[in-house]
Motif scaffolding. Structure first.
Motif, mmCIF file in Angstrom:
data_model
loop_
_atom_site.group_PDB
_atom_site.id
_atom_site.type_symbol
_atom_site.label_atom_id
_atom_site.label_comp_id
_atom_site.label_asym_id
_atom_site.label_seq_id
_atom_site.Cartn_x
_atom_site.Cartn_y
_atom_site.Cartn_z
ATOM 1 N N GLY A 52 7.225 4.171 3.470
ATOM 2 C CA GLY A 52 6.335 3.149 2.488
ATOM 3 C C GLY A 52 7.026 3.633 1.090
ATOM 4 O O GLY A 52 7.234 4.634 0.628
ATOM 5 N N SER A 58 5.886 2.084 -1.932
ATOM 6 C CA SER A 58 5.043 1.290 -3.155
ATOM 7 C C SER A 58 4.872 2.584 -4.176
ATOM 8 O O SER A 58 5.577 2.487 -5.172
ATOM 9 C CB SER A 58 3.576 1.236 -2.458
ATOM 10 N N ARG A 83 0.521 -2.494 -10.685
ATOM 11 C CA ARG A 83 1.096 -1.658 -9.538
ATOM 12 C C ARG A 83 2.493 -1.830 -9.351
ATOM 13 O O ARG A 83 3.315 -1.159 -8.793
ATOM 14 C CB ARG A 83 0.177 -1.877 -8.201
ATOM 15 N N ASP A 139 12.457 -2.666 7.400
ATOM 16 C CA ASP A 139 12.519 -1.936 8.692
ATOM 17 C C ASP A 139 11.117 -0.984 9.040
ATOM 18 O O ASP A 139 10.728 -0.821 7.831
ATOM 19 C CB ASP A 139 13.916 -0.785 8.928
ATOM 20 N N LEU A 196 -3.026 2.622 3.442
ATOM 21 C CA LEU A 196 -4.470 2.454 4.235
ATOM 22 C C LEU A 196 -4.334 2.446 5.458
ATOM 23 O O LEU A 196 -5.011 2.926 6.510
ATOM 24 C CB LEU A 196 -5.401 1.577 3.427
ATOM 25 N N HIS A 204 1.081 3.287 9.467
ATOM 26 C CA HIS A 204 1.669 3.134 10.729
ATOM 27 C C HIS A 204 2.145 4.675 11.230
ATOM 28 O O HIS A 204 2.106 4.897 12.282
ATOM 29 C CB HIS A 204 3.041 2.171 10.612
ATOM 30 N N MET A 226 -10.466 0.535 -3.497
ATOM 31 C CA MET A 226 -10.226 0.213 -4.792
ATOM 32 C C MET A 226 -11.454 1.207 -5.315
ATOM 33 O O MET A 226 -12.193 1.548 -4.740
ATOM 34 C CB MET A 226 -10.603 -1.075 -5.281
HETATM 35 C C1 LIG Z 1 1.349 -5.334 -2.246
HETATM 36 C C2 LIG Z 1 0.029 -4.325 -2.859
HETATM 37 C C3 LIG Z 1 -0.792 -4.770 -3.597
HETATM 38 C C4 LIG Z 1 -1.580 -3.703 -3.947
HETATM 39 N N1 LIG Z 1 -2.902 -4.133 -4.658
HETATM 40 C C5 LIG Z 1 -3.581 -3.334 -5.107
HETATM 41 C C6 LIG Z 1 -4.612 -3.844 -5.943
HETATM 42 O O1 LIG Z 1 -4.599 -4.902 -6.394
HETATM 43 N N2 LIG Z 1 -5.685 -2.980 -6.217
HETATM 44 C C7 LIG Z 1 -5.675 -1.730 -5.816
HETATM 45 O O2 LIG Z 1 -6.435 -0.794 -6.120
HETATM 46 N N3 LIG Z 1 -4.759 -1.231 -4.978
HETATM 47 C C8 LIG Z 1 -3.671 -1.997 -4.433
HETATM 48 N N4 LIG Z 1 -2.936 -1.698 -3.756
HETATM 49 C C9 LIG Z 1 -2.960 -0.283 -3.292
HETATM 50 C C10 LIG Z 1 -2.443 0.718 -4.316
HETATM 51 O O3 LIG Z 1 -1.023 0.747 -4.496
HETATM 52 C C11 LIG Z 1 -2.602 2.251 -3.581
HETATM 53 O O4 LIG Z 1 -3.976 2.335 -3.656
HETATM 54 C C12 LIG Z 1 -2.119 3.335 -4.548
HETATM 55 O O5 LIG Z 1 -0.941 3.120 -5.220
HETATM 56 C C13 LIG Z 1 -1.567 4.446 -3.537
HETATM 57 O O6 LIG Z 1 -0.385 4.087 -3.035
HETATM 58 P P1 LIG Z 1 0.451 4.361 -1.602
HETATM 59 O O7 LIG Z 1 1.794 4.321 -2.179
HETATM 60 O O8 LIG Z 1 -0.219 5.463 -1.016
HETATM 61 O O9 LIG Z 1 0.028 3.046 -0.768
HETATM 62 P P2 LIG Z 1 0.252 1.457 -0.643
HETATM 63 O O10 LIG Z 1 0.582 1.054 -2.178
HETATM 64 O O11 LIG Z 1 -0.675 0.941 0.118
HETATM 65 O O12 LIG Z 1 1.761 1.419 0.036
HETATM 66 C C14 LIG Z 1 2.071 1.473 1.261
HETATM 67 C C15 LIG Z 1 3.695 0.902 1.528
HETATM 68 O O13 LIG Z 1 4.083 1.357 2.720
HETATM 69 C C16 LIG Z 1 4.391 0.056 3.246
HETATM 70 N N5 LIG Z 1 4.117 -0.220 4.845
HETATM 71 C C17 LIG Z 1 3.068 -0.400 5.432
HETATM 72 N N6 LIG Z 1 3.537 -0.514 6.892
HETATM 73 C C18 LIG Z 1 4.686 0.308 6.777
HETATM 74 C C19 LIG Z 1 5.418 0.614 8.070
HETATM 75 N N7 LIG Z 1 5.101 0.270 9.266
HETATM 76 N N8 LIG Z 1 6.851 0.966 7.429
HETATM 77 C C20 LIG Z 1 7.278 1.204 6.517
HETATM 78 N N9 LIG Z 1 6.621 0.913 5.546
HETATM 79 C C21 LIG Z 1 5.352 0.340 5.528
HETATM 80 C C22 LIG Z 1 3.813 -1.056 2.492
HETATM 81 O O14 LIG Z 1 4.417 -2.276 2.632
HETATM 82 C C23 LIG Z 1 3.531 -0.571 0.974
HETATM 83 O O15 LIG Z 1 4.851 -0.802 0.388
HETATM 84 C C24 LIG Z 1 -1.614 -2.444 -3.258
HETATM 85 C C25 LIG Z 1 -0.861 -2.064 -2.566
HETATM 86 C C26 LIG Z 1 0.163 -3.121 -2.264
HETATM 87 C C27 LIG Z 1 1.546 -2.682 -1.365
#
Ligand SMILES: Cc1cc2nc3c(=O)[nH]c(=O)nc-3n(C[C@H](O)[C@H](O)[C@H](O)COP(=O)(O)OP(=O)(O)OC[C@H]3O[C@@H](n4cnc5c(N)ncnc54)[C@H](O)[C@@H]3O)c2cc1C
Length: 417
Positions: A27, A29, A118, A139, A172, A175, A312
């Motif tokens: 991931g 992000s 974000r 990948d 959320l 995988h 959210m």
């Molecule tokens: C495109 C996008 C838009 C968002 N928009 C909002 C929003 O508008 N408002 C809000 O409150 N939160 C939003 N979120 C969620 C927010 O980013 C998270 O709540 C917070 O920043 C914590 O981020 P995180 O890195 O734990 O998870 P996330 O931000 O959800 O990131 C997870 C990452 O893992 C990647 N991923 C998923 N499956 C796999 C896999 N099998 N192998 C490798 N990588 C994988 C995803 O593509 C993503 O880049 C969004 C997330 C994304 C990815």
């Protein structure tokens, strides 16, 4: 509020070196690249695998609030950059069906201490790490097999590899969590609402402002944050029974939204929803929370939304940054011993993450109240909170959960007795 006060950008000492550690993060992000930044600083070899073909750009604005967020942003060394790229959003206005203004929500109420898209935050983290961290886009992990020496990982496309540790920072619908902890249905708590976001032409000429219209059980928010005067963001929230749909079928999701928002009474609704069909960047998800009994299984650990997400309203982005700081710090303090470090990470963040998650519980009914009476009482509350005096009180309330962690100063730990 129990945050440590030292906020200098941290450069770990040699005693913290994790040079022997080879870590895979799933991931790219927010949580993933934030952890990568810290682990690379501690000397670990880090690979981040991201399913999307490139860094994902979409998403609404996210904000940071309170001392813990501030401390971590400073220690990461991205405080100035986040401020340089912040949104500068102005007033947000609740409107009637005929677009007359009902309540004015000033920026200081809505946007935390600093607010950034974000996607922009993700870019900053990627820019700061890409020279020291291996990023593999397009990948995904296919299987994880753990033994006493490490984890054997196969990928959908790349060759099999071995790692010492694997971190699930894949959101959320993680995988990694599915592979190591079991099916999502055991961990995802649906809260009765859905949320969507997409971009449309800025046909109302909005400038750093938003207009918000609610009918019982559904709300449309149209906004322009100033980054691109030609584009506006549409946010949709609606109450619903649990829907059976394919998360990868964007066409199906657009159809659900078009049906749910048909005949919305706001005079500008049709103009905003016209852009749905051609929107290229739809974000659509259930408002839901993740509850796991433990954050790690053996050499696999969950971070960010994968471990304690709330779609959210739960300050998920700030929580992800704080928890990435703690996970990396505990690994360094334990010299890479994952048994010790994962237990300490869990002890440090569990209550904190739960507290942040808890405030997200009312996000749906608050954003899209189920009855006209509840819409009116929400608006009355907003009107009261818009006074500077009460807004300060409200701000302190929301900061409380975001700041409710005693952050260790990991760079100094080796100098303590
Ligand atoms: C495109 C996008 C838009 C968002 N928009 C909002 C929003 O508008 N408002 C809000 O409150 N939160 C939003 N979120 C969620 C927010 O980013 C998270 O709540 C917070 O920043 C914590 O981020 P995180 O890195 O734990 O998870 P996330 O931000 O959800 O990131 C997870 C990452 O893992 C990647 N991923 C998923 N499956 C796999 C896999 N099998 N192998 C490798 N990588 C994988 C995803 O593509 C993503 O880049 C969004 C997330 C994304 C990815």
């Amino acid at each position: 509020m129990t945050t440590s006060t030292s906020t200098k950008s941290q450069t770990p000492t040699a005693a913290h070196s994790l040079a022997h550690l080879n870590v895979l993060i799933s991931g790219a992000s927010v949580a993933g690249p934030a952890l990568a930044l810290w682990l690379a600083r501690y000397g670990a070899r880090v690979t981040v695998v991201e399913k999307a073909p490139a860094l994902r750009e979409g998403g609404f604005a996210v904000d940071f609030r309170g001392d813990a967020h501030r401390t971590v942003l400073r220690r990461m060394g991205i405080w100035d950059e986040v401020h340089r790229r912040q949104t500068h959003m102005g007033r947000q206005i609740l409107v009637e069906a005929d677009d007359t203004e009902r309540v004015d929500l000033p920026a200081f109420l809505m946007s935390g201490d600093v607010e950034i898209f974000r996607g922009e935050l993700s870019k900053i983290l990627h820019e700061r790490t890409r020279d020291r961290v291996e990023y593999v886009f397009g990948d995904s992990v296919a299987s994880l097999t753990e033994d006493s020496e490490g984890v054997a990982v196969t990928f959908d496309h790349g060759a099999p590899r071995r790692f010492d540790l694997v971190v699930g920072a894949d959101g959320l619908h993680s995988h990694t969590r599915r592979l190591a902890f079991g099916d999502e249905s055991r961990y995802l708590r649906f809260l009765g609402y859905y949320v969507a976001g997409f971009d449309v032409p800025n046909h109302l000429g909005l400038d750093r402002t938003a207009r918000i219209y609610s009918e019982p059980g559904r709300t449309l928010l149209l906004s322009n944050y100033g980054a691109d005067p030609a584009r506006a963001g549409v946010g949709l929230v609606f109450g619903s029974e649990r829907l059976d749909y394919d998360r990868h079928d964007v066409k199906q999701q657009k159809k659900i939204l078009a049906d749910r928002f048909a005949n919305l009474g706001w005079r500008h609704a049709a103009g905003a929803l016209d852009g749905l069909e051609s929107a290229g960047d739809l974000y659509f998800d259930a408002i839901a929370q993740i509850h796991v009994d433990r954050l790690s299984r053996g050499r696999v650990v969950l971070l960010g939304d994968a471990g304690y997400g709330a779609t959210m309203g739960g300050i998920g982005t700030g929580t992800a940054l704080v928890c990435a700081y703690v996970l990396a710090g505990e690994l360094a303090a334990a010299r890479g011993d994952h048994h010790v470090a994962f237990a300490a990470y869990e002890a440090e963040v569990r209550d904190y993450a739960k507290g942040c998650q808890k405030i997200s519980g009312n996000a749906g009914p608050f954003l899209a109240p189920p009855t006209e009476k509840k819409i009116r009482s929400r608006d009355r509350m907003y009107r009261v909170l818009s006074s500077r005096f009460l807004a300060g009180f409200f701000k302190r309330l929301t900061e409380k959960a975001a700041s409710d962690i005693a952050l260790k100063d990991y760079a100094r730990l080796d100098r303590q007795p």
